[in-house]
Design a protein around this motif. Structure first.
Motif, PDB file in Angstrom:
ATOM      1  N   UNK A 130      52.049 -75.692 -33.660  1.00 25.89           N
ATOM      2  CA  UNK A 130      52.512 -75.015 -34.673  1.00 25.89           C
ATOM      3  C   UNK A 130      53.571 -74.215 -34.330  1.00 25.89           C
ATOM      4  N   UNK A 131      54.305 -74.204 -33.130  1.00 31.56           N
ATOM      5  CA  UNK A 131      55.289 -73.115 -32.860  1.00 31.56           C
ATOM      6  C   UNK A 131      56.832 -73.406 -33.487  1.00 31.56           C
ATOM      7  N   UNK A 132      57.034 -74.898 -33.678  1.00 32.05           N
ATOM      8  CA  UNK A 132      58.153 -75.261 -34.064  1.00 32.05           C
ATOM      9  C   UNK A 132      58.246 -74.878 -35.663  1.00 32.05           C
ATOM     10  N   UNK A 133      56.969 -75.160 -36.520  1.00 36.38           N
ATOM     11  CA  UNK A 133      57.295 -74.885 -37.784  1.00 36.38           C
ATOM     12  C   UNK A 133      57.439 -73.424 -37.842  1.00 36.38           C
ATOM     13  N   UNK A 134      56.601 -72.390 -37.274  1.00 34.37           N
ATOM     14  CA  UNK A 134      56.622 -71.154 -37.332  1.00 34.37           C
ATOM     15  C   UNK A 134      58.022 -70.598 -37.171  1.00 34.37           C
ATOM     16  N   UNK A 135      58.592 -71.046 -36.177  1.00 30.85           N
ATOM     17  CA  UNK A 135      59.908 -70.314 -35.782  1.00 30.85           C
ATOM     18  C   UNK A 135      61.043 -70.566 -37.113  1.00 30.85           C
ATOM     19  N   UNK A 136      60.921 -71.788 -37.541  1.00 29.82           N
ATOM     20  CA  UNK A 136      61.825 -72.210 -38.853  1.00 29.82           C
ATOM     21  C   UNK A 136      61.372 -71.227 -39.867  1.00 29.82           C
ATOM     22  N   UNK A 137      60.097 -70.947 -40.134  1.00 28.56           N
ATOM     23  CA  UNK A 137      59.561 -70.030 -41.222  1.00 28.56           C
ATOM     24  C   UNK A 137      60.103 -68.596 -40.925  1.00 28.56           C
ATOM     25  N   UNK A 138      60.100 -68.538 -39.685  1.00 32.50           N
ATOM     26  CA  UNK A 138      60.383 -66.840 -39.429  1.00 32.50           C
ATOM     27  C   UNK A 138      61.789 -66.909 -39.494  1.00 32.50           C
ATOM     28  N   UNK A 139      62.531 -67.632 -38.983  1.00 33.59           N
ATOM     29  CA  UNK A 139      64.069 -67.717 -39.205  1.00 33.59           C
ATOM     30  C   UNK A 139      64.505 -67.389 -40.666  1.00 33.59           C
TER      31      UNK A 139
END
Lengths: 347, 364
Positions: B122-131
């Motif tokens: 899930x890390x990749x999606x989460x990084x995009x969402x947070x940025x």
């Protein structure tokens, strides 16, 4: 006239023993619960030990911890007695220990009541301790290079942010203290020299507060400096501004926090006391019913159980007489020996 | 050649059934654990919904929640079945259901494994969402008078204080946006007008950060304004100064926090998956041993249990043939001219005696 006499047929005695065994294990759980409450209260007090001057308030959690451990042992003993009570061969060895047990259980209840009373009475002492501790913390805020005081800044900052408070009584406490160290003041600047000369002790005082006093709920970016100067900031009036900094003083915040904690613990302790009292009363009934059954010709017959063999006044009078006779024991002996010596002489 | 054949005496079978009954109840508890882990992750993500852009990250906690509930139901049924398997008469009730149950549970354990692996991915999606989310939040920091955005300042300030971070990637992100609202700017002053004119969009940009970026471990009172100006503060060099503000960016701080949560959840789900698989193996052994017992007839005798009756390859082949014949059920066998009643004698040779085959359809 026995106090609160009740009849106990065999079936009821058995049920009483079984119920009391269960009750005593619940009381062991309550003892463990008291112990945990004591540990929790102590850790909460120790967490802010740096802003407290004395540790008088620690007597409350200490009592809870001791009583918790003691009541675990006491109630386990009661459970063992219940297990053996229905066996006429094993019960007699517990009989002499029951009266001391009652005394210990009564002492534990008294200590718990004392802890509840103390938690209210020591509120003043807690407030004093916090007043001195916070005053020292604010005074030594700038001494981050002095060993032993270097963590005061971090402690006070974190305290103000977590409890949402500022200063001892309010934010003006920061105006009376130099909270910026001389290491960061440019003494060649005219403004600094003026400020330092403006007061007797040569301290750099200003109408500003540290960043940890800032209120995140304020709609405006935090104003920390020139707080009393309305003209220094656009659209600002320090008399009516309430959201910029935290309004509460840290002393009041901490006292409220700890009093709230003790008010929550209070009902728990009261229920533990009532549980212990019910175990005591039930064990007394079981003891007297078993003793009554032993004295009967048929041990399986109905017997009587009571709390006191005679009424309250008679029991007190008897107890007084026994203690007095214990003290007079030496003098009565001397009188009888004198009388005996005199009798053969005269006879 | 049966796969992993084991002999079962009656006592061994009974003990297996009892142990499996207890293990199934433990699995119900682990199913509840899965459910609560999914719920916890959902709550944690929803807590910071204002800081996350619209991305499809809710499917992971939803999957964990549904898998947890299904695991509870399946293991509850399994417990009931194992409880009844001690008694051979009650076993007959479940006989027909047992094999489909085992097959379904086997495929369900794959779902648990997929859930565990998704936690790590899930890390990749989460990084995009947070940025994206943090960038928007910082842009709207000053809009405390706009309904719907008025709490963003407080959210961002408490986030920076709680996670000890500043800005998106670092504190310089604050230099590129206007975080002081025009309501608090005195446009009559020259300094303000100069700053507003100094950039194309007319924004009030400055080299300062909000108070929530201040580092509590700094030995010096916090420097929030004129951060890049060494001469504005006594004994200050911003290039070497590290303790004044929080150095970490909030994106990295939040990512680390959520990655830690999801790795712990993923590990727990993997352990639960292994446990479910072992329980399933036990149920399979119980099923095969009881079925073999039925074939032998004597309820007290010893029977054999296995994982697969034939080897992997043969089982795969026979299953494949079953699936193929399912597809062919409408087609007629053309060898016998379409008439199934014609008896075609075999032409095989049977050795020296050359004994002919017995005709199947013999008149009695």
């Amino acid at each position: 006239m026995a106090l609160l006499k009740m009849k106990f047929p065999l079936q009821r005695r058995v049920r009483l023993a079984q119920g009391l065994w269960l009750l005593s294990w619940v009381a062991v759980m309550c003892g463990a619960f008291t112990f945990c409450l004591g540990i929790y209260l102590k850790t909460e007090l120790l967490r802010r030990a740096e802003v407290m001057d004395n540790s008088e308030i620690h007597v409350v959690p200490n009592i809870l911890i001791l009583v918790g451990i003691a009541s675990i042992g006491t109630n386990m003993f009661a459970g063992r007695v219940c297990q053996d009570s229905l066996d006429p061969a094993r019960f007699p060895r517990w009989k002499p220990l029951l009266l001391p047990w009652m005394a210990v259980a009564l002492l534990l209840c008294a200590l718990l009541i004392a802890s509840v009373v103390l938690s209210y009475c020591l509120q003043g002492s807690l407030e004093e301790s916090l007043k001195v501790g916070l005053r020292n913390g604010i005074r030594f805020y700038r001494d981050t290079d002095v060993p032993g005081r270097c963590f005061q800044k971090e402690t006070i900052d974190r305290l103000q942010m977590e409890l949402r408070c500022c200063g001892n009584n309010n934010h003006r406490d920061w105006f009376e203290v130099q909270w910026i160290s001389n290491r960061y003041l440019d003494f060649t600047s005219k403004e600094v020299k003026d400020r330092v000369r403006s007061n007797v002790d040569g301290r750099y005082l200003l109408d500003g507060v540290p960043f940890s006093c800032c209120n995140p709920s304020s709609p405006r970016p935090c104003l920390q400096q020139h707080l009393l100067d309305n003209k220094a900031h656009f659209n600002y009036e320090h008399q009516s501004e309430e959201l910029n900094l935290y309004n509460r003083g840290c002393r009041k915040a901490l006292v409220d926090y700890y009093m709230g904690l003790m008010n929550t613990i209070g009902p728990g302790i009261l229920s533990v006391i009532s549980m212990q009292l019910s175990v005591m009363v039930s064990l007394r009934y079981l003891q007297t019913a078993m003793e009554g059954a032993e004295a009967l010709e048929n041990p399986e017959d109905e017997s009587e159980g009571y709390i006191l063999e005679k009424g309250i006044y008679e029991t007190v009078a008897e107890a007084k007489a026994t203690t007095l006779s214990f003290f007079k024991f030496g003098t009565v002996e001397a009188e009888t020996t004198d009388a005996e010596k005199a009798a053969p002489e005269s006879g | 050649m049966a796969v992993l054949r084991v002999k079962f005496t009656k006592t061994k079978r009974d003990k297996l059934a009892q142990v499996l009954w207890i293990l199934n109840w433990v699995s119900v508890v682990t199913g509840l654990v899965l459910f609560s882990l999914g719920l916890f992750l959902k709550v944690e993500i929803n807590k910071r919904w204002e800081l996350m852009a619209e991305r499809d990250i809710h499917y992971i906690p939803n999957m964990l929640i549904s898998v947890g509930l299904i695991a509870c139901a399946i293991n509850f049924l399994g417990g009931k079945i194992c409880y009844d398997c001690v008694d051979t008469t009650k076993f007959l009730r479940w006989k027909l259901l047992l094999l489909p149950y085992i097959v379904c549970t086997f495929f369900f354990t794959f779902c648990i494994l997929v859930g565990a692996l998704m936690c790590y991915s899930m890390r990749g999606e989460l990084e995009g969402a947070l940025t994206e989310g943090l960038r928007e939040a910082m842009r709207l920091y000053k809009d405390t008078d706009t309904p719907g955005r008025c709490f963003l300042k407080r959210t961002l300030d408490t986030l920076q204080m709680e996670f000890q971070c500043c800005g998106n990637a670092g504190f310089r992100d604050w230099f590129q946006i206007q975080w002081i609202s025009n309501r608090y700017l005195d446009v009559a002053k020259k300094e303000v007008v100069d700053r507003l004119r100094s950039n194309v969009e007319g924004r009030y940009l400055l080299d300062g950060v909000p108070f929530s970026c201040c580092n509590t471990f700094s030995p010096r009172p916090c420097i929030q304004h004129q951060i890049t100006n060494n001469s504005a503060h006594f004994n200050y060099e911003y290039q070497t100064e590290e303790l004044n503000l929080w150095m970490k960016g909030c994106r990295q701080a939040l990512l680390e926090y959520y990655t830690y949560i999801m790795q712990s959840i993923g590990l727990t789900v993997l352990i639960i998956w292994l446990f479910e698989l072992s329980v399933l193996t036990g149920v399979r052994y119980l099923q095969t041993s009881l079925e073999n017992l039925m074939r032998l007839g004597d309820p007290e005798s010893e029977s054999e249990g296995w994982l697969l009756e034939n080897s992997f390859v043969e089982t795969a082949r026979s299953n494949f043939n079953i699936i193929k014949s399912l597809g062919k059920c409408n087609q007629i066998d053309t060898v016998q001219n379409g008439d199934p009643n014609i008896d075609v004698p075999s032409t095989a040779h049977y050795g020296p005696a050359n004994v002919p085959t017995k005709h199947i359809s013999q008149a009695c």
